[in-house]
Design an enzyme around this catalytic site. Sequence first.
Site, PDB file in Angstrom:
ATOM      1  N   THR A   1       7.309  34.495  78.183  1.00 59.70           N
ATOM      2  CA  THR A   1       7.812  35.340  77.098  1.00 59.70           C
ATOM      3  C   THR A   1       7.179  36.728  77.146  1.00 59.70           C
ATOM      4  O   THR A   1       7.868  37.746  77.014  1.00 59.70           O
ATOM      5  CB  THR A   1       7.499  34.689  75.738  1.00 59.70           C
ATOM      6  N   THR A   2       5.863  36.774  77.346  1.00 61.06           N
ATOM      7  CA  THR A   2       5.122  38.033  77.339  1.00 61.06           C
ATOM      8  C   THR A   2       5.525  38.926  78.506  1.00 61.06           C
ATOM      9  O   THR A   2       5.321  40.143  78.465  1.00 61.06           O
ATOM     10  CB  THR A   2       3.607  37.750  77.353  1.00 61.06           C
TER      11      THR A   2
ATOM     12  N   TYR B   1      18.364  28.494  70.703  1.00 62.20           N
ATOM     13  CA  TYR B   1      19.650  28.889  70.119  1.00 62.20           C
ATOM     14  C   TYR B   1      20.585  27.702  69.872  1.00 62.20           C
ATOM     15  O   TYR B   1      21.191  27.598  68.818  1.00 62.20           O
ATOM     16  CB  TYR B   1      20.360  29.957  70.979  1.00 62.20           C
TER      17      TYR B   1
ATOM     18  N   TYR C   1       7.019  23.721  76.723  1.00 62.32           N
ATOM     19  CA  TYR C   1       6.652  24.898  75.931  1.00 62.32           C
ATOM     20  C   TYR C   1       7.403  24.827  74.607  1.00 62.32           C
ATOM     21  O   TYR C   1       8.622  24.988  74.580  1.00 62.32           O
ATOM     22  CB  TYR C   1       6.987  26.171  76.712  1.00 62.32           C
TER      23      TYR C   1
ATOM     24  N   ARG D   1      10.708  31.113  68.218  1.00 61.22           N
ATOM     25  CA  ARG D   1      11.631  31.787  69.136  1.00 61.22           C
ATOM     26  C   ARG D   1      12.849  30.923  69.465  1.00 61.22           C
ATOM     27  O   ARG D   1      13.925  31.447  69.729  1.00 61.22           O
ATOM     28  CB  ARG D   1      10.919  32.169  70.436  1.00 61.22           C
TER      29      ARG D   1
ATOM     30  N   LYS E   1       2.487  23.385  76.160  1.00 63.39           N
ATOM     31  CA  LYS E   1       1.981  24.578  75.485  1.00 63.39           C
ATOM     32  C   LYS E   1       2.530  24.531  74.067  1.00 63.39           C
ATOM     33  O   LYS E   1       3.740  24.641  73.848  1.00 63.39           O
ATOM     34  CB  LYS E   1       2.434  25.850  76.200  1.00 63.39           C
TER      35      LYS E   1
ATOM     36  N   ILE F   1      -2.848  29.446  76.781  1.00 58.80           N
ATOM     37  CA  ILE F   1      -2.093  30.434  77.550  1.00 58.80           C
ATOM     38  C   ILE F   1      -2.004  31.652  76.646  1.00 58.80           C
ATOM     39  O   ILE F   1      -1.321  31.632  75.627  1.00 58.80           O
ATOM     40  CB  ILE F   1      -0.717  29.911  77.978  1.00 58.80           C
TER      41      ILE F   1
END
Length: 289
Positions: free
Chosen positions: A48-49, A111, A137, A142, A165, A207
Site C-alpha cells: 500500500t505504501t 470493494y 493482509y 481500506r 499482517k 511491517i
Amino acid sequence: MARERLRGTGVALVTPFTTDLKVDYEALPKLLDFVLDGGVNYLVINGTTAESVTTSTEEKAEILQFVKKHVGKRVPLVYGLGGNHTHQVLETIKQTDLEGVDAILSVSPYYNKPSQQGIYQHYVQVADASPVPVILYNVPGRTGSNVTADTTLKLASHQNIIGTKEASGNLEQCMQIAKNKPADFLLISGDDMLTLPMISFGADGIISVLANAFPEKFNQMVQLALDHNFTEAAQLLYDFVDLNPLMYEESNPVGVKAALEHFGVCSAAVRLPLLEASAGLKERIQKAL
C-alpha cells in the site's frame, strides 16, 4: 524457512518518484541503503505504501527486479501481490518473476465485500497457486471488510500460508489469533503504534511505514520489545506519538514521503489522486522531526 526470517521489522517501502512522477531510480537505491543501514530485518515491495494502485504492471516488474539486484541476499524480500479479482490474481502470480522473493503479502479482496467463506476460498486458491509462501493482509479500513480471527485461524492450517499482517486495529481480534494460532504462524502488526502491545501478547514484529524514515530507531524499539524489554521500547515509541498522526493526515504515504524529503532521501512527490503534502502539513512534520 521464510517464516523464521520474517520476524522483527519489515519496511513497507515507498516508491520514490521524480518531479515529473516517473519512478526515481536514483533515489530508490538511496532509500534501500538508508533502511538497510538502519538494520531492518526485511523489505516489503509493492505494498500500500508503495502506491501500488498507481504503478503499472511494467513498473512493478522493473521495481522488483531493481530491488532484487540492489539488495541481493542481504535481507529477505516480501512482494505485495493481491486483489479483488481472484482469477486475475492467480494470473498475476503466474506472470510475476518471484525468484529471490521470500513471500508474497496478499491483501484481502477489497470493494467486493465478500463473505468470510469467499475470503477463505480466495486465499486458498492464491496459496495453492503461489510458488512462494503467502502472508495474509487484513486492513478493513481500506478493503471494506474484515478477515475475522476464525477465518485467519482456518487459513493458518494451509501449508503455504505462513502468517498475517493485522491492520484491523482490533486488539481483541489479534489476541484471539495469538492465542489459537499454530506456533510457527506469524502474527505481524500492520499499525506502527500498536506494535508494542501486539508483541506483548505474541506478535512477531511489524511491517512498518515509519521505518522508511526512522529505520534504526524503529528497529531498535522492535528488538527491545521482542527481548521483552518493554520499558525501554516504550520510551522510543513515545517519540513517535505526535509524529505518527501526521503521516496519515493527508493519506499514506504522503506524510512519510515528506519526512523522507526532509532527510534528503527522496522527493515528496506522489501520484494522483493523492497530492503531495500541503505546506502546512510539511511545516508541522518538520517541527515534529
